[in-house]
Write a protein that holds these residues in place. Sequence first.
Motif, PDB file in Angstrom:
ATOM      1  N   ASP A 105       0.813  -1.217   0.000  1.00 54.94           N
ATOM      2  CA  ASP A 105       0.000   0.000   0.000  1.00 54.94           C
ATOM      3  C   ASP A 105       0.847   1.267   0.000  1.00 54.94           C
ATOM      4  OD1 ASP A 105      -2.274  -1.530   0.054  1.00 54.94           O
ATOM      5  OD2 ASP A 105      -2.554  -1.406   2.222  1.00 54.94           O
ATOM      6  N   SER A 106       2.154   1.122  -0.259  1.00 56.25           N
ATOM      7  CA  SER A 106       3.078   2.266  -0.365  1.00 56.25           C
ATOM      8  C   SER A 106       3.234   3.024   0.948  1.00 56.25           C
ATOM      9  CB  SER A 106       2.638   3.219  -1.477  1.00 56.25           C
ATOM     10  OG  SER A 106       2.659   2.570  -2.732  1.00 56.25           O
ATOM     11  N   GLN A 107       3.063   2.322   2.076  1.00 57.37           N
ATOM     12  CA  GLN A 107       3.325   2.957   3.362  1.00 57.37           C
ATOM     13  C   GLN A 107       4.786   2.816   3.769  1.00 57.37           C
ATOM     14  OE1 GLN A 107       0.140   2.703   6.360  1.00 57.37           O
ATOM     15  NE2 GLN A 107      -0.893   1.276   4.969  1.00 57.37           N
ATOM     16  N   GLY A 108       5.559   2.224   2.890  1.00 61.63           N
ATOM     17  CA  GLY A 108       6.993   2.114   3.057  1.00 61.63           C
ATOM     18  C   GLY A 108       7.612   1.790   1.718  1.00 61.63           C
ATOM     19  N   ASP A 109       8.948   1.870   1.661  1.00 63.71           N
ATOM     20  CA  ASP A 109       9.654   1.598   0.399  1.00 63.71           C
ATOM     21  C   ASP A 109      10.265   0.202   0.380  1.00 63.71           C
ATOM     22  OD1 ASP A 109       9.312   4.320  -0.609  1.00 63.71           O
ATOM     23  OD2 ASP A 109      10.768   4.881   0.946  1.00 63.71           O
ATOM     24  N   ALA A 110      10.601  -0.313   1.553  1.00 64.69           N
ATOM     25  CA  ALA A 110      11.282  -1.607   1.615  1.00 64.69           C
ATOM     26  C   ALA A 110      10.933  -2.290   2.925  1.00 64.69           C
ATOM     27  CB  ALA A 110      12.793  -1.420   1.498  1.00 64.69           C
ATOM     28  N   LEU A 111      10.828  -3.626   2.883  1.00 62.10           N
ATOM     29  CA  LEU A 111      10.508  -4.433   4.062  1.00 62.10           C
ATOM     30  C   LEU A 111      11.700  -5.315   4.390  1.00 62.10           C
ATOM     31  CD1 LEU A 111       8.539  -5.568   6.201  1.00 62.10           C
ATOM     32  CD2 LEU A 111       7.675  -7.130   4.434  1.00 62.10           C
ATOM     33  N   ILE A 112      12.281  -5.126   5.568  1.00 54.88           N
ATOM     34  CA  ILE A 112      13.420  -5.926   5.998  1.00 54.88           C
ATOM     35  C   ILE A 112      13.016  -6.659   7.268  1.00 54.88           C
ATOM     36  CG2 ILE A 112      14.428  -3.903   7.176  1.00 54.88           C
ATOM     37  CD1 ILE A 112      17.215  -5.145   6.456  1.00 54.88           C
ATOM     38  N   ALA A 113      12.407  -7.846   7.067  1.00 52.39           N
ATOM     39  CA  ALA A 113      11.809  -8.553   8.201  1.00 52.39           C
ATOM     40  C   ALA A 113      11.751 -10.052   7.998  1.00 52.39           C
ATOM     41  CB  ALA A 113      10.405  -8.004   8.471  1.00 52.39           C
ATOM     42  N   GLY A 114      12.534 -10.599   7.073  1.00 50.96           N
ATOM     43  CA  GLY A 114      12.543 -12.047   6.881  1.00 50.96           C
ATOM     44  C   GLY A 114      11.434 -12.568   5.993  1.00 50.96           C
ATOM     45  N   LEU A 115      10.873 -11.720   5.128  1.00 50.89           N
ATOM     46  CA  LEU A 115       9.849 -12.188   4.184  1.00 50.89           C
ATOM     47  C   LEU A 115      10.506 -13.125   3.175  1.00 50.89           C
ATOM     48  CD1 LEU A 115       6.847 -11.872   3.268  1.00 50.89           C
ATOM     49  CD2 LEU A 115       7.675 -10.133   1.655  1.00 50.89           C
ATOM     50  N   ALA A 116      10.004 -14.342   3.083  1.00 48.89           N
ATOM     51  CA  ALA A 116      10.598 -15.337   2.186  1.00 48.89           C
ATOM     52  C   ALA A 116      10.283 -15.020   0.730  1.00 48.89           C
ATOM     53  CB  ALA A 116      10.089 -16.730   2.537  1.00 48.89           C
ATOM     54  N   MET A 117      11.232 -15.328  -0.136  1.00 56.51           N
ATOM     55  CA  MET A 117      11.010 -15.187  -1.567  1.00 56.51           C
ATOM     56  C   MET A 117      10.278 -16.425  -2.075  1.00 56.51           C
ATOM     57  SD  MET A 117      14.521 -13.495  -3.044  1.00 56.51           S
ATOM     58  CE  MET A 117      15.669 -14.383  -1.983  1.00 56.51           C
ATOM     59  N   THR A 118       9.019 -16.252  -2.421  1.00 56.62           N
ATOM     60  CA  THR A 118       8.204 -17.339  -2.925  1.00 56.62           C
ATOM     61  C   THR A 118       7.512 -16.881  -4.204  1.00 56.62           C
ATOM     62  OG1 THR A 118       6.219 -16.654  -1.712  1.00 56.62           O
ATOM     63  CG2 THR A 118       7.773 -18.099  -0.550  1.00 56.62           C
ATOM     64  N   GLU A 119       6.804 -17.793  -4.840  1.00 49.75           N
ATOM     65  CA  GLU A 119       6.064 -17.410  -6.040  1.00 49.75           C
ATOM     66  C   GLU A 119       5.041 -16.322  -5.714  1.00 49.75           C
ATOM     67  OE1 GLU A 119       3.262 -19.499  -9.502  1.00 49.75           O
ATOM     68  OE2 GLU A 119       4.400 -20.731  -8.069  1.00 49.75           O
ATOM     69  N   GLU A 120       4.390 -16.459  -4.568  1.00 50.63           N
ATOM     70  CA  GLU A 120       3.381 -15.464  -4.178  1.00 50.63           C
ATOM     71  C   GLU A 120       3.997 -14.100  -3.919  1.00 50.63           C
ATOM     72  OE1 GLU A 120       0.230 -14.508  -0.534  1.00 50.63           O
ATOM     73  OE2 GLU A 120       1.475 -16.320  -0.485  1.00 50.63           O
ATOM     74  N   THR A 121       5.071 -14.044  -3.098  1.00 51.70           N
ATOM     75  CA  THR A 121       5.663 -12.751  -2.792  1.00 51.70           C
ATOM     76  C   THR A 121       6.358 -12.151  -4.008  1.00 51.70           C
ATOM     77  OG1 THR A 121       7.686 -13.822  -1.970  1.00 51.70           O
ATOM     78  CG2 THR A 121       5.967 -13.319  -0.363  1.00 51.70           C
ATOM     79  N   GLY A 122       6.862 -13.021  -4.902  1.00 52.20           N
ATOM     80  CA  GLY A 122       7.488 -12.524  -6.117  1.00 52.20           C
ATOM     81  C   GLY A 122       6.515 -11.834  -7.048  1.00 52.20           C
ATOM     82  N   GLU A 123       5.243 -12.201  -6.971  1.00 50.25           N
ATOM     83  CA  GLU A 123       4.226 -11.536  -7.785  1.00 50.25           C
ATOM     84  C   GLU A 123       3.858 -10.166  -7.235  1.00 50.25           C
ATOM     85  OE1 GLU A 123       0.983 -14.234  -7.891  1.00 50.25           O
ATOM     86  OE2 GLU A 123       1.903 -15.581  -9.377  1.00 50.25           O
ATOM     87  N   ARG A 124       4.106  -9.956  -5.931  1.00 46.41           N
ATOM     88  CA  ARG A 124       3.718  -8.693  -5.295  1.00 46.41           C
ATOM     89  C   ARG A 124       4.873  -7.710  -5.165  1.00 46.41           C
ATOM     90  NH1 ARG A 124       0.643  -9.371   0.208  1.00 46.41           N
ATOM     91  NH2 ARG A 124      -0.019  -7.261  -0.372  1.00 46.41           N
ATOM     92  N   PHE A 125       6.092  -8.238  -4.996  1.00 45.10           N
ATOM     93  CA  PHE A 125       7.222  -7.371  -4.681  1.00 45.10           C
ATOM     94  C   PHE A 125       8.446  -7.739  -5.514  1.00 45.10           C
ATOM     95  CE2 PHE A 125       4.920  -8.274  -0.616  1.00 45.10           C
ATOM     96  CZ  PHE A 125       4.257  -7.053  -0.519  1.00 45.10           C
TER      97      PHE A 125
END
Length: 276
Positions: A105-125
């Motif tokens: 939602d553009s409330q930040g520019d980058a997330l540094i919190a251990g979000l795994a790289m998956t097919e789902e997250t790759g479609e969003r970020f």
Amino acid sequence: MVRIRPFGRAALALVAAAFLTVPAFAQTLPYHADPDARELLPSPNPVPAIRFLTTADFPPFNYRDSAGNLIGFNIDLAKAICTDVNVACTIQAWPWDQAANALADSQGDALIAGLAMTEETGERFDFSQTYLALPGRFVARADDIAGFRVSALADETIAVRTGSAHEGFIKRYFPRATVSGFDTELAALDAVKDGTADVYFGDAMRAAFWLNDNLACCGFAGDPYFRPHLFGQGLSIAVAAGKDNVRHAIDRALVRLKEDGTLDELYLRWFPVGFY
């Protein structure tokens, strides 16, 4: 969303305390910031500031100390990136179940919190290059480390977490070994400590946390196994889609922070029992 999590909350609280008291030991230092992984045409748009999002429940990466301050490896890394890029930096903590949506939602520019790289997250970020890979490693009792030989594992009992990629790795590459499955990594590691298993194989980062409290008993044996397609891509920074200028700046900063020794210093500070 999938997160790269070491252990449960209670165990992580103990880990956080241990990392503040255990001295660093001589160890191999990782080099995951690839100096050749630079964009041929980096974004010409300047980066006026970087708004980092994180969480406060992921020690030793990002959590609050007794005074309520955000601390951890990821917090120090975010600050170092902003210093290197020479831009204003903010770090805001969100609940884990809201952090990814806040980035989208553009409330930040980058997330540094251990979000795994998956097919789902790759479609969003988009994601930065990996700054901390997660190898698999063997753990053995202290008296057995000097004589550890991979070739001898065919006659050994290997403790693993049931259903893990590490269990699959052992069954595929060590078919003659006796595989002993446990519900958790902690239980599998304890089996090595109490002698019901000869060695443990699993996530090296999780094992390093356990070793903080068990250095007299056990240690890493042999070399690390890097298998991103099996054990995960490791830790990287998620960036809002379309923020190529931010991603390029972060990637270039990671290379420079490795070259000037900052990444090594952070690794030694927060991982006194190194897992490489």
